[in-house]
Scaffold this active site. Structure first.
Site, PDB file in Angstrom:
ATOM      1  N   TYR A  14       1.027  -1.553  -0.071  1.00  0.00           N
ATOM      2  CA  TYR A  14      -0.100  -0.015   0.209  1.00  0.00           C
ATOM      3  C   TYR A  14       0.924   1.408  -0.111  1.00  0.00           C
ATOM      4  CZ  TYR A  14      -3.610   3.555   1.695  1.00  0.00           C
ATOM      5  OH  TYR A  14      -3.986   4.271   2.580  1.00  0.00           O
ATOM      6  N   ASP A  38     -10.906   8.596   7.205  1.00  0.00           N
ATOM      7  CA  ASP A  38     -10.232   8.780   6.873  1.00  0.00           C
ATOM      8  C   ASP A  38      -9.982  10.150   6.952  1.00  0.00           C
ATOM      9  OD1 ASP A  38      -7.894  10.226   6.903  1.00  0.00           O
ATOM     10  OD2 ASP A  38      -6.656   9.248   5.346  1.00  0.00           O
TER      11      ASP A  38
END
Length: 125
Positions: A14, A38
C-alpha cells in the site's frame, strides 16, 4: 485468514504503491465492499468505486507516505502502522501524523482502512 506476514506485506505494498503514484496498485489491495474512514470519526467511504474516487484525489504526485515504525501485526486479521503523510498545498508542506489500521478478508484483501489523526496531528512547514 491471511498470515501476519501477508498482512504486513500488503500494508507495505500500500505504501509503496502510494509513493509510486500507482492508483491501480492501491486499488488492487482492496476488497469490492471495503471501507475507508479517513479520518476516523468521519463518514466511511464504501465500495471500490467510492474508494477509487477517494484515492484519485490524494494520489497526485505531491503526496508521500513515510513509515515511522515497523508495521505491526495482530493475532487476527488486522495490522497497524504509524506514519506521516507529507503533501504540498498552497505553497506549503503539510505533514499529517497518522496511525492506520487495516483489516483483511480471508483472501488477504483490505476490508477496512481507518486513519487515526486529528487537527492537532497536522503541521505546516
Amino acid at each position: 485468514m491471511p498470515t501476519e506476514q501477508e498482512i504486513k506485506t500488503a500494508m507495505q505494498s500500500y505504501i509503496d504503491s502510494f509513493n509510486q503514484d500507482n492508483l491501480e496498485g492501491i486499488l488492487s489491495l482492496f476488497a469490492e465492499e471495503a471501507t475507508v474512514e479517513d479520518p476516523a470519526g468521519t463518514a466511511p467511504v464504501q465500495g471500490k468505486a467510492a474508494i477509487t474516487e477517494f484515492y484519485r484525489k490524494v494520489v497526485n504526485g505531491n503526496t508521500r507516505i513515510h513509515r515511522q515504525e515497523p508495521i505491526r501485526g495482530s493475532h487476527g486479521n488486522s495490522g497497524a502502522m504509524a506514519l506521516h503523510i507529507e503533501t504540498q498545498a498552497e505553497g506549503s508542506t503539510l505533514i499529517f501524523h497518522i496511525i492506520e489500521v487495516m483489516t483483511f478478508n480471508q483472501n488477504g484483501l483490505i476490508t477496512s482502512m481507518t486513519a487515526y489523526w486529528g487537527r492537532s496531528d497536522m503541521e505546516k512547514k
